[in-house]
Design an enzyme around this catalytic site. Structure first.
Site, mmCIF file in Angstrom:
data_model
loop_
_atom_site.group_PDB
_atom_site.id
_atom_site.type_symbol
_atom_site.label_atom_id
_atom_site.label_comp_id
_atom_site.label_asym_id
_atom_site.label_seq_id
_atom_site.Cartn_x
_atom_site.Cartn_y
_atom_site.Cartn_z
ATOM 1 N N GLU A 127 0.678 -1.178 0.213
ATOM 2 C CA GLU A 127 -0.020 -0.129 -0.075
ATOM 3 C C GLU A 127 0.987 1.523 0.130
ATOM 4 O OE1 GLU A 127 -2.722 -0.371 3.202
ATOM 5 O OE2 GLU A 127 -3.778 -1.875 2.226
ATOM 6 N N ASN A 169 2.268 -5.058 -3.311
ATOM 7 C CA ASN A 169 0.971 -5.338 -3.053
ATOM 8 C C ASN A 169 0.042 -4.012 -2.675
ATOM 9 O OD1 ASN A 169 -1.282 -7.448 -2.257
ATOM 10 N ND2 ASN A 169 -1.056 -6.766 -0.310
ATOM 11 N N HIS A 205 -10.445 -5.929 -2.293
ATOM 12 C CA HIS A 205 -11.322 -5.762 -1.277
ATOM 13 C C HIS A 205 -12.477 -5.072 -2.149
ATOM 14 C CE1 HIS A 205 -8.927 -7.223 1.868
ATOM 15 N NE2 HIS A 205 -8.131 -6.267 1.766
ATOM 16 N N GLU A 232 -5.937 -10.574 -1.400
ATOM 17 C CA GLU A 232 -6.841 -10.404 -0.078
ATOM 18 C C GLU A 232 -8.319 -10.577 -0.349
ATOM 19 O OE1 GLU A 232 -5.540 -7.021 2.305
ATOM 20 O OE2 GLU A 232 -3.202 -7.605 2.050
ATOM 21 N N ASP A 234 -12.154 -10.431 -0.703
ATOM 22 C CA ASP A 234 -13.487 -10.424 -0.083
ATOM 23 C C ASP A 234 -14.505 -9.541 -0.531
ATOM 24 O OD1 ASP A 234 -12.479 -7.794 1.021
ATOM 25 O OD2 ASP A 234 -12.125 -8.693 2.865
HETATM 26 C C1 XIL Z 1 -6.092 -6.237 8.376
HETATM 27 C C2 XIL Z 1 -6.388 -7.379 9.302
HETATM 28 O O1 XIL Z 1 -7.552 -8.169 8.572
HETATM 29 C C3 XIL Z 1 -7.055 -7.021 10.668
HETATM 30 O O2 XIL Z 1 -7.263 -7.923 11.555
HETATM 31 C C4 XIL Z 1 -6.289 -5.713 11.287
HETATM 32 O O3 XIL Z 1 -6.815 -5.361 12.262
HETATM 33 C C5 XIL Z 1 -5.844 -4.598 10.191
HETATM 34 O O4 XIL Z 1 -5.451 -5.253 8.979
HETATM 35 N N1 XIL Z 1 -5.018 -4.492 3.681
HETATM 36 C C6 XIL Z 1 -4.064 -5.328 4.072
HETATM 37 C C7 XIL Z 1 -4.277 -6.182 5.112
HETATM 38 O O5 XIL Z 1 -2.945 -5.576 3.500
HETATM 39 O O6 XIL Z 1 -3.057 -6.471 6.103
HETATM 40 C C8 XIL Z 1 -5.159 -5.659 6.460
HETATM 41 O O7 XIL Z 1 -5.540 -6.628 7.305
HETATM 42 C C9 XIL Z 1 -6.495 -5.446 5.316
HETATM 43 C C10 XIL Z 1 -6.305 -4.398 4.412
#
Ligand code: XIL
Length: 297
Positions: A127, A169, A205, A232, A234
């Protein structure tokens, strides 16, 4: 195949889940994990705050627990994440300049060395680009150490673990837009100058819709000579089942899209509280999104 992992493997891909070490003792959770998934990303356990709570003092407990589980169940581990503006320990948040740069280099070296041979890929940098139309870097303490911090991070990771795939990422990069184009230009520059980068992760996401150029975006990165991964996934919203299928089909259509990871197992495990964005219900039942995902594989 009859599970996500075996079906993905038939296509030469992995299908993974983000895992919390603290949930591995939950038999419903671990049962689904070991039946369905052949890759694991530690949800928080390999982040900077977890692995180096005090400068120079490393804590491997949670990450090692996940690695041990994965090794016992034939699952690959995707390391997440060596550097990020978030979830830094307090001592690093308060640092700047060459002290922070040196601390970053030491952190990458120690963590990548500890997990050498145990993770197949690392999110080296997470990020680092800004949202919106600039296409530029996000402001952070790491960015303020100098624009070269990302390539220094990648070179450091390569030196520590030459066998791991090294990934960049990010999120909101799930279509062709200013942010993903900024990253695309960085990857192209790295490839042209020999900065070691092997893969780009698309967090994905997602909400009600999947960008119409989702697949084309993955393909343009692959065409630069890097692997791409959905890291990631969802998806919230009423079109969830269809959107999962669209993402899976898009990955399978790109030969260098090597795997998909969902960010949790049951809706009750999700960081997106109340959005129910995952493939299993709180009680562990398969959702419509599970079936559409399996059918798309
Ligand atoms: C999130 C986790 O799922 C949570 O448990 C934590 O509190 C915060 O981080 N992008 C990412 C992940 O790269 O590491 C993040 O994970 C979600 C967003």
């Amino acid at each position: 195949g009859t599970t996500l992992g075996t079906s993905a493997a038939e296509k030469g891909r992995y299908f993974g889940a983000a895992v919390a070490a603290g949930r591995l003792g939950d038999s419903t959770y671990a049962g689904i994990l070991d039946r369905e998934f052949n890759a694991i990303t530690p949800e928080n356990e390999m982040k900077w705050d977890a692995t180096e709570p005090n400068q120079g003092q490393f804590r491997w407990t949670g990450g090692d627990q996940i690695v041990a589980h994965a090794q016992a169940h034939g699952q690959k581990v995707r390391g997440h994440t060596l550097t990020w503006h978030a979830q830094q320990p307090g001592w690093a948040q308060n640092m700047s300049g060459s002290a922070l740069r040196n601390a970053m280099v030491n952190h990458i070296t120690q963590v990548a060395t500890h997990y050498k041979g145990k993770v197949f890929a690392w999110d080296v940098v997470n990020e680092a680009f800004a949202d919106g139309g600039s296409g530029g870097r996000r402001d952070s303490n790491l960015q303020r150490t100098g624009n070269d911090w990302i390539e220094v991070a990648f070179r450091t990771a390569r030196a520590a673990d030459p066998g791991a795939k090294l990934c960049y990422n990010d999120y909101n990069t799930d279509g062709i837009n200013a942010k993903s184009t900024g990253i695309y230009n960085m990857v192209r520059d790295f490839k042209s100058r020999g900065v070691p980068i092997d893969c780009v992760g698309f967090q994905s996401h997602l909400g009600n819709s999947v960008s119409g150029d989702y697949q084309a975006n993955l393909q343009r990165f692959a065409d630069l000579g890097v692997d791409v991964q959905i890291t990631e996934l969802d998806i919230a919203g009423s079109n969830q089942a269809n959107n999962y299928a669209t993402v899976v089909r898009s990955c399978l259509a790109v030969s260098r899209c090597t795997g998909i990871t969902v960010w949790g197992i049951r809706d009750s495990d999700s960081w997106r509280t109340g959005e129910n964005p995952l493939l299993f219900t709180a009680s562990g039942a398969k959702k419509a999104a599970y079936t559409s995902t399996l059918n798309a594989l």
